[in-house]
Design a protein around this motif. Sequence first.
Motif, PDB file in Angstrom:
ATOM      1  N   PHE A   1       0.857  -1.179   0.000  1.00 13.37           N
ATOM      2  CA  PHE A   1       0.000   0.000   0.000  1.00 13.37           C
ATOM      3  C   PHE A   1       0.894   1.230   0.000  1.00 13.37           C
ATOM      4  O   PHE A   1       2.015   1.204   0.520  1.00 13.37           O
ATOM      5  CB  PHE A   1      -0.901   0.022   1.240  1.00 13.37           C
ATOM      6  CG  PHE A   1      -1.815  -1.155   1.334  1.00 13.37           C
ATOM      7  CD1 PHE A   1      -3.091  -1.107   0.792  1.00 13.37           C
ATOM      8  CD2 PHE A   1      -1.410  -2.325   1.956  1.00 13.37           C
ATOM      9  CE1 PHE A   1      -3.940  -2.190   0.873  1.00 13.37           C
ATOM     10  CE2 PHE A   1      -2.249  -3.417   2.048  1.00 13.37           C
ATOM     11  CZ  PHE A   1      -3.523  -3.347   1.498  1.00 13.37           C
ATOM     12  N   PRO A   2       0.416   2.347  -0.575  1.00 14.76           N
ATOM     13  CA  PRO A   2       1.228   3.566  -0.515  1.00 14.76           C
ATOM     14  C   PRO A   2       1.362   4.024   0.929  1.00 14.76           C
ATOM     15  O   PRO A   2       0.375   4.169   1.635  1.00 14.76           O
ATOM     16  CB  PRO A   2       0.429   4.566  -1.358  1.00 14.76           C
ATOM     17  CG  PRO A   2      -0.976   4.046  -1.362  1.00 14.76           C
ATOM     18  CD  PRO A   2      -0.862   2.552  -1.266  1.00 14.76           C
ATOM     19  N   GLY A   3       2.581   4.196   1.369  1.00 15.06           N
ATOM     20  CA  GLY A   3       2.830   4.559   2.765  1.00 15.06           C
ATOM     21  C   GLY A   3       4.312   4.700   2.978  1.00 15.06           C
ATOM     22  O   GLY A   3       4.987   5.474   2.293  1.00 15.06           O
ATOM     23  N   ALA A   4       4.826   3.941   3.942  1.00 18.90           N
ATOM     24  CA  ALA A   4       6.264   3.993   4.207  1.00 18.90           C
ATOM     25  C   ALA A   4       7.064   3.580   2.976  1.00 18.90           C
ATOM     26  O   ALA A   4       8.173   4.055   2.753  1.00 18.90           O
ATOM     27  CB  ALA A   4       6.602   3.093   5.387  1.00 18.90           C
TER      28      ALA A   4
ATOM     29  N   ALA B   1      -0.499 -12.514   0.199  1.00 19.02           N
ATOM     30  CA  ALA B   1       0.382 -11.559  -0.462  1.00 19.02           C
ATOM     31  C   ALA B   1       0.292 -10.211   0.257  1.00 19.02           C
ATOM     32  O   ALA B   1      -0.678  -9.947   0.971  1.00 19.02           O
ATOM     33  CB  ALA B   1      -0.017 -11.419  -1.927  1.00 19.02           C
ATOM     34  N   PRO B   2       1.298  -9.333   0.075  1.00 22.15           N
ATOM     35  CA  PRO B   2       1.271  -8.049   0.777  1.00 22.15           C
ATOM     36  C   PRO B   2      -0.009  -7.245   0.542  1.00 22.15           C
ATOM     37  O   PRO B   2      -0.473  -6.541   1.431  1.00 22.15           O
ATOM     38  CB  PRO B   2       2.501  -7.326   0.218  1.00 22.15           C
ATOM     39  CG  PRO B   2       3.440  -8.421  -0.165  1.00 22.15           C
ATOM     40  CD  PRO B   2       2.565  -9.525  -0.668  1.00 22.15           C
ATOM     41  N   GLY B   3      -0.570  -7.353  -0.654  1.00 21.69           N
ATOM     42  CA  GLY B   3      -1.776  -6.591  -0.958  1.00 21.69           C
ATOM     43  C   GLY B   3      -3.064  -7.257  -0.532  1.00 21.69           C
ATOM     44  O   GLY B   3      -4.151  -6.679  -0.699  1.00 21.69           O
TER      45      GLY B   3
ATOM     46  N   GLY C   1      -3.859  -5.117   5.680  1.00 16.34           N
ATOM     47  CA  GLY C   1      -3.028  -5.744   4.664  1.00 16.34           C
ATOM     48  C   GLY C   1      -1.639  -5.962   5.215  1.00 16.34           C
ATOM     49  O   GLY C   1      -1.388  -5.807   6.412  1.00 16.34           O
ATOM     50  N   ASN C   2      -0.698  -6.310   4.312  1.00 17.43           N
ATOM     51  CA  ASN C   2       0.701  -6.534   4.723  1.00 17.43           C
ATOM     52  C   ASN C   2       0.822  -7.557   5.850  1.00 17.43           C
ATOM     53  O   ASN C   2       1.551  -7.350   6.827  1.00 17.43           O
ATOM     54  CB  ASN C   2       1.364  -5.215   5.142  1.00 17.43           C
ATOM     55  CG  ASN C   2       1.782  -4.377   3.952  1.00 17.43           C
ATOM     56  OD1 ASN C   2       1.941  -4.886   2.848  1.00 17.43           O
ATOM     57  ND2 ASN C   2       1.930  -3.079   4.165  1.00 17.43           N
ATOM     58  N   TRP C   3       0.098  -8.668   5.708  1.00 17.79           N
ATOM     59  CA  TRP C   3       0.233  -9.739   6.691  1.00 17.79           C
ATOM     60  C   TRP C   3       1.602 -10.402   6.549  1.00 17.79           C
ATOM     61  O   TRP C   3       2.156 -10.509   5.441  1.00 17.79           O
ATOM     62  CB  TRP C   3      -0.864 -10.779   6.497  1.00 17.79           C
ATOM     63  CG  TRP C   3      -2.191 -10.347   7.034  1.00 17.79           C
ATOM     64  CD1 TRP C   3      -3.108  -9.530   6.420  1.00 17.79           C
ATOM     65  CD2 TRP C   3      -2.765 -10.704   8.292  1.00 17.79           C
ATOM     66  NE1 TRP C   3      -4.204  -9.347   7.218  1.00 17.79           N
ATOM     67  CE2 TRP C   3      -4.033 -10.065   8.383  1.00 17.79           C
ATOM     68  CE3 TRP C   3      -2.337 -11.489   9.359  1.00 17.79           C
ATOM     69  CZ2 TRP C   3      -4.863 -10.199   9.486  1.00 17.79           C
ATOM     70  CZ3 TRP C   3      -3.162 -11.632  10.460  1.00 17.79           C
ATOM     71  CH2 TRP C   3      -4.405 -10.989  10.523  1.00 17.79           C
TER      72      TRP C   3
END
Length: 735
Positions: free
Chosen positions: A465-468, A557-559, A570-572
Amino acid sequence: MRRKHLLNTFAAAALRIFMLLTLGVMMTLETKADISEEYPDFYTGAEGTNTKGINFVQSITVLAPEYCSSVMGDFTVVFKAPGMKYIKAFCWRQPTDKNPGKWGHDAVLADMELKEGEMGKFVVKGDEFPNGPMTIRIHAKDDKNKQDICELQLYNLGGVKWNQGIPDRDPPGAAGMARVFADDFDGPLSISPDGMNARYAAHKTGGGDFSGWQFSDPHGENQPFAQRDTFLRIHASKPLGTQGRSGILSSLRPDGTGVAVSIPSYFECRFVAQSAPGTWPAFWTLTKNTIGMDKNDPTFEKISKMGSDELDIVEAYGGYGHKNPNSGGVYSSVSHFWGQPKPDWNQRKLADGSENTDFKPSSFRTDTLQLGGKSSWSWTFHTYGLAITETDTIYYFDDIEIGRHPTGEVSKALPAWFLINYSIGGISGWQIDMERYGNKTDMWVDFVRVYSGCVQAPEVSASGFPGAKPAVVTMSASTRGAEIRYTLDGSEPSEKSTLYTSPVSVSQPCTIKVRGFGKNLKPSPVTEYILTTPPGVQGSIGINFVTDMADSEQALAPGDVTGIAPYIQGNWNNVLAGTKTTSRFSTSDGATSPVTLNIEGEAKPEKGEPWGFSGNDRRLKRGNLVSNPRFTLAGIPYAKYDVVVILGAGIHNVQGEIHLAEAESGNHIDAFSFDYGWNGGQHAIATTKPGEAAKNTNYIVFRNVTQKDITITMKWGSGKGWTGVAAIQIVPQKD
């Protein structure tokens, strides 16, 4: 799919099959033969032109080679057929110098008489027959009216490679269209229970599995799917003590992605399957309707009321004898218009009772012994096709048109997707009797391909995801030669929009719109993908236990977004169940956390069934740590946070407790009891304390925890089932 009452609708041409095969080539029954006791309304057809008067029995038993086994070179078929005298055996063969026809020909393997109690045997020169799946048909009869057909399915490891794989040319039924999908089954299979993270779903998308031997997950009971050389094998089997399993492939996923094309379109599949009591191979399409749609979509209600079109390209029914279809080489193609008024063109009578001169049938019966190479659907591979145009729906057998009717209104409006299945009994109504075959049978699929007159809608996925860190967006289009154009500002893509050539890094939330363009094709529908900030609370740490990091049925998956509201994220982080120590977890917003996980105690990895759950929730439930695991989470950087413990679906009816304690001192913080029962795919929070009765609960939340280091312990209780810890979340809370 409905039972077709074959015995009541056979034309004389369809009924002559077996007599042509056995009586015509072996010994013609006398026209005044006794009426069969099993078929009191049957009579012996003149000159062997139908099956009436035949008393089908199961006499033949093949002793070697084993049913559904592999052979190579010369091999001997050994069989017994008590009560039978005349034997002939056949196998379809590729063109030869003596028989050069492009379709191949039927080769006689044996022509003999048996004495009572005598074993039969004959040698097959395997290298002279097609490589891959082969069917040896043994026909037997006595001096009266008893007959039997036994189909011995084998896989020829040697032989001649003939007509394998996707043809170089496009089919005539797809004229003016472009190929948007093809699978030659010449590589690893891509199948998951619901189709997510895979090419196919292993169940009928939208629900409604219908086989008597139930459709299985790809890695479930009896494992029906396998890839061999350039073929897909759907192996139906019923080992002793089981209810039997088989397989289905659906091209559409529950979220609406997958292969679904708008008109004009063409679907084609090439396969062979066994004719035995209960076998029911099929290739068919359904309109997409509301699958994958948001109920808030302004078109949802309208589409939900439209009804649906089911177009059965081929339905073949196997087996001879009492209570069997006795269909020989005949199969059915049927168009169903569910939830709709019957089309005017399909009405035999007008409103005034007069005949409708414009009547068109919506079902067709195809006698394969009268077309092309004159071979049955169970003898050798055949290609079954369907074209859906703006005006007509056209059915094909080996590129030969076998029927057409006006295209239904729903098919004009909505895209269609395909299914390939090997049903055994079930709602067809026909009996299952596979005992003599060892309760096993194969459907072999050579290829499937789909065409459309418009570009297939591109698929969009994002990693993260858009972020860090930026999200990485990937786009793909299955239409050959198509190019993808996209926008990031929510505007409609045109042929002048940015051309997609490689994955795109996106740092800010946005609305991505994507469209495919192709030469001489209509542009695709627009695919919209909303790239948001990470869902849930920023900084959340999600830990998903898996028994196999490469298993798409478990790994996220990350998404992939999943969890239980309000803790969806997300980002499990996938953690291999049984790993002692894990660190450097990714948070929901892509940052790296200092938390360390240690697993101790009696912690047994187990892959569970995701009873009732679907999508990413299904994956979250698959990997479990069972028995009495103890989890220590150290270095939690939040002043106050919630701890979520998600239990796996497992086997229902099990009770236990989840305890939370401070790691270093062991001081008790809180505890809850659970009683895992059937919840129909719903999340249910545990609210009772140890010693109190709990009912149908499958997750626990410890709120407002402040300790930096904690220990979570699962204590096994009573009950006949089992469950385990499937996932743990650390969710920061505001002070």
